[in-house]
Design an enzyme around this catalytic site. Structure first.
Site, PDB file in Angstrom:
ATOM      1  N   ASP A   1      45.418  33.249 -70.277  1.00  0.00           N
ATOM      2  CA  ASP A   1      46.587  33.863 -71.815  1.00  0.00           C
ATOM      3  C   ASP A   1      47.668  34.605 -71.372  1.00  0.00           C
ATOM      4  OD1 ASP A   1      47.961  32.412 -74.069  1.00  0.00           O
ATOM      5  OD2 ASP A   1      46.621  34.180 -74.963  1.00  0.00           O
ATOM      6  N   SER A   2      48.378  34.694 -72.301  1.00  0.00           N
ATOM      7  CA  SER A   2      49.475  35.832 -72.098  1.00  0.00           C
ATOM      8  C   SER A   2      48.248  36.989 -72.646  1.00  0.00           C
ATOM      9  CB  SER A   2      50.095  35.960 -72.487  1.00  0.00           C
ATOM     10  OG  SER A   2      50.360  35.234 -73.740  1.00  0.00           O
TER      11      SER A   2
ATOM     12  N   CYS B   1      47.472  29.198 -72.688  1.00  0.00           N
ATOM     13  CA  CYS B   1      48.671  29.482 -73.068  1.00  0.00           C
ATOM     14  C   CYS B   1      50.259  28.452 -73.439  1.00  0.00           C
ATOM     15  CB  CYS B   1      49.463  30.818 -72.428  1.00  0.00           C
ATOM     16  SG  CYS B   1      50.959  31.364 -72.774  1.00  0.00           S
ATOM     17  N   ASN B   2      50.474  28.098 -74.874  1.00  0.00           N
ATOM     18  CA  ASN B   2      51.372  26.697 -74.779  1.00  0.00           C
ATOM     19  C   ASN B   2      52.196  26.925 -74.153  1.00  0.00           C
ATOM     20  OD1 ASN B   2      50.152  24.906 -76.956  1.00  0.00           O
ATOM     21  ND2 ASN B   2      49.352  27.258 -77.235  1.00  0.00           N
ATOM     22  N   THR B   3      53.019  28.938 -74.294  1.00  0.00           N
ATOM     23  CA  THR B   3      54.136  29.241 -73.776  1.00  0.00           C
ATOM     24  C   THR B   3      54.201  29.669 -71.774  1.00  0.00           C
ATOM     25  OG1 THR B   3      54.130  30.695 -75.766  1.00  0.00           O
ATOM     26  CG2 THR B   3      55.955  30.835 -73.597  1.00  0.00           C
TER      27      THR B   3
ATOM     28  N   CYS C   1      50.266  26.902 -80.223  1.00  0.00           N
ATOM     29  CA  CYS C   1      50.283  27.784 -79.431  1.00  0.00           C
ATOM     30  C   CYS C   1      48.482  28.557 -80.224  1.00  0.00           C
ATOM     31  CB  CYS C   1      50.868  28.392 -80.608  1.00  0.00           C
ATOM     32  SG  CYS C   1      50.932  30.909 -80.344  1.00  0.00           S
ATOM     33  N   THR C   2      47.994  29.807 -79.052  1.00  0.00           N
ATOM     34  CA  THR C   2      46.979  29.029 -78.464  1.00  0.00           C
ATOM     35  C   THR C   2      46.127  30.368 -80.861  1.00  0.00           C
ATOM     36  OG1 THR C   2      47.641  31.573 -78.090  1.00  0.00           O
ATOM     37  CG2 THR C   2      47.031  30.128 -76.170  1.00  0.00           C
ATOM     38  N   HIS C   3      47.354  30.920 -80.753  1.00  0.00           N
ATOM     39  CA  HIS C   3      46.764  32.103 -82.309  1.00  0.00           C
ATOM     40  C   HIS C   3      47.017  30.947 -83.894  1.00  0.00           C
ATOM     41  CE1 HIS C   3      47.923  34.990 -79.626  1.00  0.00           C
ATOM     42  NE2 HIS C   3      47.995  36.327 -80.412  1.00  0.00           N
TER      43      HIS C   3
ATOM     44  N   TYR D   1      54.673  35.975 -74.648  1.00  0.00           N
ATOM     45  CA  TYR D   1      55.279  35.335 -73.395  1.00  0.00           C
ATOM     46  C   TYR D   1      55.714  34.287 -73.910  1.00  0.00           C
ATOM     47  CZ  TYR D   1      51.837  35.682 -69.503  1.00  0.00           C
ATOM     48  OH  TYR D   1      50.965  36.522 -68.036  1.00  0.00           O
ATOM     49  N   GLY D   2      56.134  34.545 -74.841  1.00  0.00           N
ATOM     50  CA  GLY D   2      56.664  33.940 -76.153  1.00  0.00           C
ATOM     51  C   GLY D   2      58.018  33.737 -76.223  1.00  0.00           C
TER      52      GLY D   2
ATOM     53  N   GLU E   1      46.966  38.571 -85.568  1.00  0.00           N
ATOM     54  CA  GLU E   1      46.225  39.581 -84.256  1.00  0.00           C
ATOM     55  C   GLU E   1      46.408  40.279 -84.956  1.00  0.00           C
ATOM     56  OE1 GLU E   1      47.830  40.463 -79.847  1.00  0.00           O
ATOM     57  OE2 GLU E   1      47.992  38.636 -79.820  1.00  0.00           O
TER      58      GLU E   1
HETATM   59  N1  DGL Z   1      49.536  32.388 -75.719  1.00  0.00           N
HETATM   60  C1  DGL Z   1      51.152  32.776 -76.151  1.00  0.00           C
HETATM   61  C2  DGL Z   1      51.135  30.767 -76.719  1.00  0.00           C
HETATM   62  O1  DGL Z   1      49.992  29.932 -77.283  1.00  0.00           O
HETATM   63  C3  DGL Z   1      51.180  33.296 -77.732  1.00  0.00           C
HETATM   64  C4  DGL Z   1      51.438  34.993 -77.723  1.00  0.00           C
HETATM   65  C5  DGL Z   1      52.915  34.794 -76.545  1.00  0.00           C
HETATM   66  O2  DGL Z   1      54.213  34.961 -77.205  1.00  0.00           O
HETATM   67  O3  DGL Z   1      52.198  35.495 -76.009  1.00  0.00           O
HETATM   68  O4  DGL Z   1      52.436  30.639 -76.868  1.00  0.00           O
END
Ligand code: DGL
Length: 265
Positions: free
Chosen positions: A11-12, A74-76, A185-187, A43-44, A153
């Protein structure tokens, strides 16, 4: 057949621990190697080229640990780089988009699906493409919710400000009468309570983290690669920046102690 090699997850940053939490539930015997690219998060907000370059490096790192499967948590990164990663590496690689899209398509009753994610995920159109591929009749409505990541976060899950931000972001989706919402998104699974409150009880929330863990189980099972030995998998965590922040936030994500986190570079 049994294969004790670990599953690699990247993940990012810390967010992919929502996938680790589901892996613990769904595939408790599997050994995991997790890489969080904390030096280069987020990453987003980055371009496809940049996210793809980082993702390739992350998979190369996981390959050094002899992984049998890679999960792009990571979704991005899944939205922007999965196809390229699959072409580059021989190891099976899965992302969170298709499992989430499939689950949403299977539960919607009015064929109106909402998707929330980072700017990069939303503007990539990846979820829309995956859902329409299942059936073009679905209507898909997307909304970028960039402020959710820093709020999570910061640990501000139950604060009034998070509720106000959610109200503003989710209003357009409510107006579209979606009955299913993908947490892209992961969060966002951490914000389930506030999302539930704002969308209403009737809307089904799809957790991409859970769906990708299920997909991992299906793939490993079908290819005889599940780990049959031991009772509880061993986890190794690596990050690209200093580990303290990762540990502090990560323990909230996993709801348990994280003991061994190493800096990878
Ligand atoms: N992990 C990223 C996602 O799921 C979220 C955090 C980021 O922007 O890196 O898209």
């Amino acid at each position: 057949m049994s294969d004790s090699r670990p599953i690699g997850i990247f993940d990012s940053g810390v967010g992919g621990l929502t996938v680790v939490a589901k892996m613990q539930e769904i595939l408790p015997k599997e050994n995991l190697v997790y890489f969080g690219d904390t030096a280069r998060v987020p990453y987003g907000t980055k371009s496809k080229e940049t996210v793809t370059k980082f993702s390739v490096e992350n998979v190369e790192f996981l390959m050094e640990h002899n992984v049998k499967l890679v999960i792009v948590a990571c979704n991005t990164a899944s939205s922007l780089s999965l196809d390229f990663l699959k072409r580059c590496f021989k190891v099976p690689i899965i992302g969170v988009i298709e499992p989430g899209a499939r689950e949403a398509a299977s539960v919607t009753r009015n064929d109106r699906i909402g998707v929330i994610g980072t700017h990069a995920t939303v503007s990539s159109g990846a979820y829309e493409k995956a859902i329409k591929k299942i059936n073009p009749r679905y209507s898909v409505f997307t909304q970028a919710c960039p402020l959710f990541v820093p709020l999570v976060e910061e640990g501000w899950v139950d604060k009034a400000v998070t509720d106000s931000v959610a109200q503003i972001y989710l209003k357009p989706l409510k107006r579209r009468s979606v009955d299913t919402l993908i947490l892209g998104c992961t969060h966002y699974p951490i914000l389930r309570g506030v999302l539930r409150k704002n969308m209403g009880q009737g809307v089904i929330l799809i957790d991409s983290a859970r769906e990708v863990a299920r997909e991992a189980r299906e793939i490993l099972d079908a290819s005889g690669l599940l780990n049959g030995s031991g009772s509880k998998g061993k986890y190794k965590f690596f990050v690209s920046d200093e580990p303290n922040r990762f540990i502090r936030i990560g323990e909230q994500f996993l709801k348990k102690r994280i003991n061994c986190v190493k800096r990878a570079v």
